[in-house]
Write a protein that holds these residues in place. Sequence first.
Motif, PDB file in Angstrom:
ATOM      1  N   VAL A   1       0.903  -1.216   0.120  1.00 56.68           N
ATOM      2  CA  VAL A   1      -0.100   0.067   0.030  1.00 56.68           C
ATOM      3  C   VAL A   1       0.706   1.110   0.093  1.00 56.68           C
ATOM      4  O   VAL A   1       2.018   1.192   0.280  1.00 56.68           O
ATOM      5  CB  VAL A   1      -1.020  -0.026   1.200  1.00 56.68           C
ATOM      6  N   ARG A   2       0.370   2.334  -0.180  1.00 58.29           N
ATOM      7  CA  ARG A   2       1.125   3.726  -0.383  1.00 58.29           C
ATOM      8  C   ARG A   2       0.202   4.737   0.379  1.00 58.29           C
ATOM      9  O   ARG A   2      -0.853   4.644   0.255  1.00 58.29           O
ATOM     10  CB  ARG A   2       1.502   3.785  -1.475  1.00 58.29           C
ATOM     11  N   PHE A   3       0.731   5.518   1.069  1.00 53.36           N
ATOM     12  CA  PHE A   3       0.303   7.034   1.431  1.00 53.36           C
ATOM     13  C   PHE A   3       0.878   7.738   0.689  1.00 53.36           C
ATOM     14  O   PHE A   3       1.907   8.048   0.667  1.00 53.36           O
ATOM     15  CB  PHE A   3       0.386   7.040   2.956  1.00 53.36           C
ATOM     16  N   ALA A   4      -0.028   8.685   0.013  1.00 53.30           N
ATOM     17  CA  ALA A   4       0.718   9.579  -0.982  1.00 53.30           C
ATOM     18  C   ALA A   4       0.199  11.269  -1.013  1.00 53.30           C
ATOM     19  O   ALA A   4      -0.422  11.534  -1.978  1.00 53.30           O
ATOM     20  CB  ALA A   4       0.264   9.018  -2.370  1.00 53.30           C
ATOM     21  N   PRO A   5       0.462  11.722   0.037  1.00 58.47           N
ATOM     22  CA  PRO A   5       0.126  12.931   0.027  1.00 58.47           C
ATOM     23  C   PRO A   5       0.936  14.076  -0.811  1.00 58.47           C
ATOM     24  O   PRO A   5       2.075  13.560  -0.726  1.00 58.47           O
ATOM     25  CB  PRO A   5       0.340  13.420   1.658  1.00 58.47           C
ATOM     26  N   SER A   6       0.288  14.979  -1.003  1.00 57.17           N
ATOM     27  CA  SER A   6       1.280  16.131  -1.505  1.00 57.17           C
ATOM     28  C   SER A   6       2.131  17.118  -0.401  1.00 57.17           C
ATOM     29  O   SER A   6       1.121  17.395   0.200  1.00 57.17           O
ATOM     30  CB  SER A   6       0.637  17.084  -2.578  1.00 57.17           C
ATOM     31  N   PRO A   7       3.325  17.111  -0.365  1.00 55.45           N
ATOM     32  CA  PRO A   7       3.545  17.805   0.644  1.00 55.45           C
ATOM     33  C   PRO A   7       3.561  19.414   0.498  1.00 55.45           C
ATOM     34  O   PRO A   7       4.496  20.216   0.479  1.00 55.45           O
ATOM     35  CB  PRO A   7       5.364  17.615   0.718  1.00 55.45           C
TER      36      PRO A   7
ATOM     37  N   GLN B   1       5.666   5.209   1.828  1.00 50.38           N
ATOM     38  CA  GLN B   1       5.619   6.626   1.988  1.00 50.38           C
ATOM     39  C   GLN B   1       6.080   7.286   0.701  1.00 50.38           C
ATOM     40  O   GLN B   1       6.950   7.385   0.043  1.00 50.38           O
ATOM     41  CB  GLN B   1       6.251   7.256   3.062  1.00 50.38           C
ATOM     42  N   ARG B   2       4.873   7.803  -0.219  1.00 54.33           N
ATOM     43  CA  ARG B   2       5.018   8.510  -1.571  1.00 54.33           C
ATOM     44  C   ARG B   2       4.767   9.821  -1.372  1.00 54.33           C
ATOM     45  O   ARG B   2       3.676  10.108  -0.878  1.00 54.33           O
ATOM     46  CB  ARG B   2       4.161   7.741  -2.534  1.00 54.33           C
ATOM     47  N   PHE B   3       5.459  10.849  -1.655  1.00 55.17           N
ATOM     48  CA  PHE B   3       5.564  11.971  -1.615  1.00 55.17           C
ATOM     49  C   PHE B   3       5.054  12.418  -3.170  1.00 55.17           C
ATOM     50  O   PHE B   3       5.690  12.540  -4.217  1.00 55.17           O
ATOM     51  CB  PHE B   3       6.393  13.145  -1.160  1.00 55.17           C
ATOM     52  N   ASP B   4       3.833  12.906  -3.425  1.00 54.72           N
ATOM     53  CA  ASP B   4       3.338  13.539  -4.759  1.00 54.72           C
ATOM     54  C   ASP B   4       3.678  14.829  -4.948  1.00 54.72           C
ATOM     55  O   ASP B   4       2.707  15.860  -4.730  1.00 54.72           O
ATOM     56  CB  ASP B   4       1.758  13.322  -4.522  1.00 54.72           C
ATOM     57  N   ASP B   5       5.040  15.007  -5.236  1.00 55.29           N
ATOM     58  CA  ASP B   5       5.686  16.453  -5.297  1.00 55.29           C
ATOM     59  C   ASP B   5       5.861  16.928  -6.524  1.00 55.29           C
ATOM     60  O   ASP B   5       6.777  17.632  -6.796  1.00 55.29           O
ATOM     61  CB  ASP B   5       6.891  16.617  -4.268  1.00 55.29           C
TER      62      ASP B   5
ATOM     63  N   LEU C   1       0.558  16.595 -13.855  1.00 56.74           N
ATOM     64  CA  LEU C   1      -0.553  16.652 -13.083  1.00 56.74           C
ATOM     65  C   LEU C   1      -0.692  15.128 -12.252  1.00 56.74           C
ATOM     66  O   LEU C   1       0.001  14.397 -12.552  1.00 56.74           O
ATOM     67  CB  LEU C   1      -1.981  16.622 -13.579  1.00 56.74           C
ATOM     68  N   TYR C   2      -1.497  14.870 -11.272  1.00 57.78           N
ATOM     69  CA  TYR C   2      -1.296  13.837 -10.237  1.00 57.78           C
ATOM     70  C   TYR C   2      -1.541  12.546 -10.967  1.00 57.78           C
ATOM     71  O   TYR C   2      -1.195  11.433 -10.792  1.00 57.78           O
ATOM     72  CB  TYR C   2      -2.408  14.192  -9.241  1.00 57.78           C
ATOM     73  N   THR C   3      -2.472  12.702 -12.099  1.00 59.10           N
ATOM     74  CA  THR C   3      -3.172  11.181 -12.525  1.00 59.10           C
ATOM     75  C   THR C   3      -2.154  10.250 -12.941  1.00 59.10           C
ATOM     76  O   THR C   3      -2.171   9.153 -12.673  1.00 59.10           O
ATOM     77  CB  THR C   3      -4.297  11.643 -13.818  1.00 59.10           C
TER      78      THR C   3
ATOM     79  N   PRO D   1       1.682  10.225 -13.020  1.00 57.73           N
ATOM     80  CA  PRO D   1       2.519   9.544 -12.167  1.00 57.73           C
ATOM     81  C   PRO D   1       1.943   8.605 -11.267  1.00 57.73           C
ATOM     82  O   PRO D   1       2.578   7.604 -10.764  1.00 57.73           O
ATOM     83  CB  PRO D   1       3.079  10.955 -11.430  1.00 57.73           C
ATOM     84  N   SER D   2       0.884   8.739 -10.708  1.00 59.46           N
ATOM     85  CA  SER D   2       0.243   7.946  -9.536  1.00 59.46           C
ATOM     86  C   SER D   2       0.053   6.604 -10.096  1.00 59.46           C
ATOM     87  O   SER D   2       0.416   5.627  -9.394  1.00 59.46           O
ATOM     88  CB  SER D   2      -1.145   8.426  -9.207  1.00 59.46           C
ATOM     89  N   VAL D   3      -0.311   6.417 -11.398  1.00 62.01           N
ATOM     90  CA  VAL D   3      -0.605   4.884 -12.164  1.00 62.01           C
ATOM     91  C   VAL D   3       0.853   4.576 -12.306  1.00 62.01           C
ATOM     92  O   VAL D   3       0.984   3.366 -11.978  1.00 62.01           O
ATOM     93  CB  VAL D   3      -1.521   5.168 -13.325  1.00 62.01           C
TER      94      VAL D   3
ATOM     95  N   ILE E   1      -5.808   2.573  -1.034  1.00 66.95           N
ATOM     96  CA  ILE E   1      -6.638   3.051  -0.149  1.00 66.95           C
ATOM     97  C   ILE E   1      -6.571   4.455   0.042  1.00 66.95           C
ATOM     98  O   ILE E   1      -5.468   5.060   0.490  1.00 66.95           O
ATOM     99  CB  ILE E   1      -6.485   2.249   1.196  1.00 66.95           C
ATOM    100  N   ARG E   2      -7.791   5.220  -0.403  1.00 64.58           N
ATOM    101  CA  ARG E   2      -7.596   6.629  -0.238  1.00 64.58           C
ATOM    102  C   ARG E   2      -8.999   7.271  -0.001  1.00 64.58           C
ATOM    103  O   ARG E   2      -9.861   6.460  -0.032  1.00 64.58           O
ATOM    104  CB  ARG E   2      -6.914   7.334  -1.592  1.00 64.58           C
ATOM    105  N   GLY E   3      -8.989   8.650   0.170  1.00 61.16           N
ATOM    106  CA  GLY E   3     -10.211   9.355   0.475  1.00 61.16           C
ATOM    107  C   GLY E   3     -11.185   8.926  -0.958  1.00 61.16           C
ATOM    108  O   GLY E   3     -11.026   8.880  -1.912  1.00 61.16           O
TER     109      GLY E   3
ATOM    110  N   ASP F   1     -12.981  11.300  -2.258  1.00 66.78           N
ATOM    111  CA  ASP F   1     -12.839  12.320  -3.215  1.00 66.78           C
ATOM    112  C   ASP F   1     -12.117  11.893  -4.429  1.00 66.78           C
ATOM    113  O   ASP F   1     -12.184  12.483  -5.405  1.00 66.78           O
ATOM    114  CB  ASP F   1     -12.215  13.476  -2.675  1.00 66.78           C
ATOM    115  N   HIS F   2     -11.473  10.547  -4.646  1.00 67.42           N
ATOM    116  CA  HIS F   2     -10.886  10.071  -5.560  1.00 67.42           C
ATOM    117  C   HIS F   2     -11.574   9.131  -6.288  1.00 67.42           C
ATOM    118  O   HIS F   2     -11.111   8.661  -7.483  1.00 67.42           O
ATOM    119  CB  HIS F   2      -9.561   9.402  -5.164  1.00 67.42           C
ATOM    120  N   VAL F   3     -12.897   8.997  -6.059  1.00 64.08           N
ATOM    121  CA  VAL F   3     -13.658   7.774  -6.932  1.00 64.08           C
ATOM    122  C   VAL F   3     -13.721   7.976  -8.259  1.00 64.08           C
ATOM    123  O   VAL F   3     -13.356   7.092  -8.968  1.00 64.08           O
ATOM    124  CB  VAL F   3     -15.091   7.816  -6.178  1.00 64.08           C
TER     125      VAL F   3
HETATM  126  N1  GLU Z   1      -1.744  13.151  -3.827  1.00 60.59           N
HETATM  127  C1  GLU Z   1      -3.156  12.537  -3.812  1.00 60.59           C
HETATM  128  C2  GLU Z   1      -3.838  13.145  -2.638  1.00 60.59           C
HETATM  129  O1  GLU Z   1      -3.255  13.667  -1.929  1.00 60.59           O
HETATM  130  C3  GLU Z   1      -2.913  11.087  -3.669  1.00 60.59           C
HETATM  131  C4  GLU Z   1      -4.274  10.430  -3.998  1.00 60.59           C
HETATM  132  C5  GLU Z   1      -3.911   8.777  -3.830  1.00 60.59           C
HETATM  133  O2  GLU Z   1      -3.986   8.226  -3.062  1.00 60.59           O
HETATM  134  O3  GLU Z   1      -3.880   8.387  -5.097  1.00 60.59           O
HETATM  135  O4  GLU Z   1      -5.023  13.185  -2.939  1.00 60.59           O
END
Ligand code: GLU
Length: 457
Positions: free
Chosen positions: A5-11, A39-43, A193-195, A197-199, A211-213, A215-217
């Motif tokens: 799994v990964r947690f991917a916030p933008s910092p 731990q992935r930083f979406d930067d 944009l995020y779409t 790189p995430s894939v 596993i994410r919020g 808002d990403h459905v």
């Molecule tokens: N950087 C995205 C966010 O913070 C990651 C979403 C995801 O987990 O794919 O919403």
Amino acid sequence: MTVTVRFAPSPTGRIHIGNTRTALFNWLFAQNNKGRFIQRFDDTDLERSRKEYADSILYDLHWLGIFPDSIEYQSKRFDIYDRAVEKLKALGLLYACYETPEELDLRRKVRRTRGLPPVYGREALSLSADEIASYEAEGRKPHWRFLLPNFTDDPSSPQRTEVQWDDLVRGEQTVDLASLSDPVLVRADGTYLYTLPSVVDDMEMGVTHVIRGDDHVTNTGVQIALFKVLGAEPPLFGHHNLLTTSSGEGLSKRSGALSVEGLREAGVEPMAIASLAVLIGTSENVQAMASMAELAAHFDLSSTSRSASKFDPDELFVLNHALLQHLEFEDVRDRLQLLGIEGERAPAFWNAVRGNLQKIADARDWWRIVDEGLLENPEFEAGDREFLAQAFDLLPESPWEADVWKAWTTSVREETGRKGKALFAPLRLALTGRASGPELAEILPLIGREGTLARRP
Ligand code: GLU
């Protein structure tokens, strides 16, 4: 296959309790499945992302009890995304667009007035070589859109195209690709944009569960299509509900509301945050879990509700209070020392006061009361001063036994005839200056005979 799994916030700010929910859902899922946590930083947004935010996020995660197996920064991986872009271009699935935001806005309005859905109409696909040359001559740089696979032969007539997945939280989900605009994957300045790189990262890093919020459905519909055209089996997805404050407000990294840092500074224990962040909005009762292992045993993705869950930040202190009651002196020795609470009496003091605290720092005032004297002058009821004068005369001589409180109050009762509240309330007030607090039987020996006599009203 190892669960990954990964947690991917933008910092772009400090993480708040809502981000914590996502991080912990991933962490607990990994724990329960002997998996890996990345731990992935979406930067990719270089303007808004900051290394110090990434560092502070790592600090907050460690403090909460989350220890990533690896740490990745998207800003260091642009060449990998560039290769994916070349592949999409070669497949004819990424096309150049030259519209300005104003032009796009106008088009959307026109489509609305014609009763058409306000999605991008793929006009760029029919630009002639001359039109492209003149845009380029004007100095316009293209942005790049992913041609969604939602048509048979003619991209200008999209047809209902369902992407379906069995969501780990929400069950059967469907997104119709014809209801969406072709997403921009690369901006005109070449940034991502995020779409995409995430894939690409999820593929490259072997992510098995996203596993994410929730808002990403909708993104998931697009991203599943991307996984497929890039030749990969999509991971499984779970979209959890988001947290809002009691007034229904969302949380934002930028506003700093309810940041982990702020809560830590306010004295909230990590397990109080973790317990609330994970258990609220699920079929479990929100209760204080003493350890991550205990919390993991109560964690089940599928028991998460689908609607937003409101929470009251005051509840954090209720959980805190419950957690502190069970902390042993050894667990808090260092933190008490920082508050000046140390020495021979410190362990017994902690045992006496821990049930009366909302946060550890509250112990400092109790320590001062025990060690130095009352913090404020008590106001006694009529007649209490005479009663207390008599009571203080009866204070047992040194050396004191462990049951000195019992011995003292027994003789005071016998001499004065007072009992119950009439006996105990004035004594408590005289000894601590407060109407409620820790057991006096435990506090009195800590105050000592001399300290007690000094409190004689
Ligand atoms: N950087 C995205 C966010 O913070 C990651 C979403 C995801 O987990 O794919 O919403």
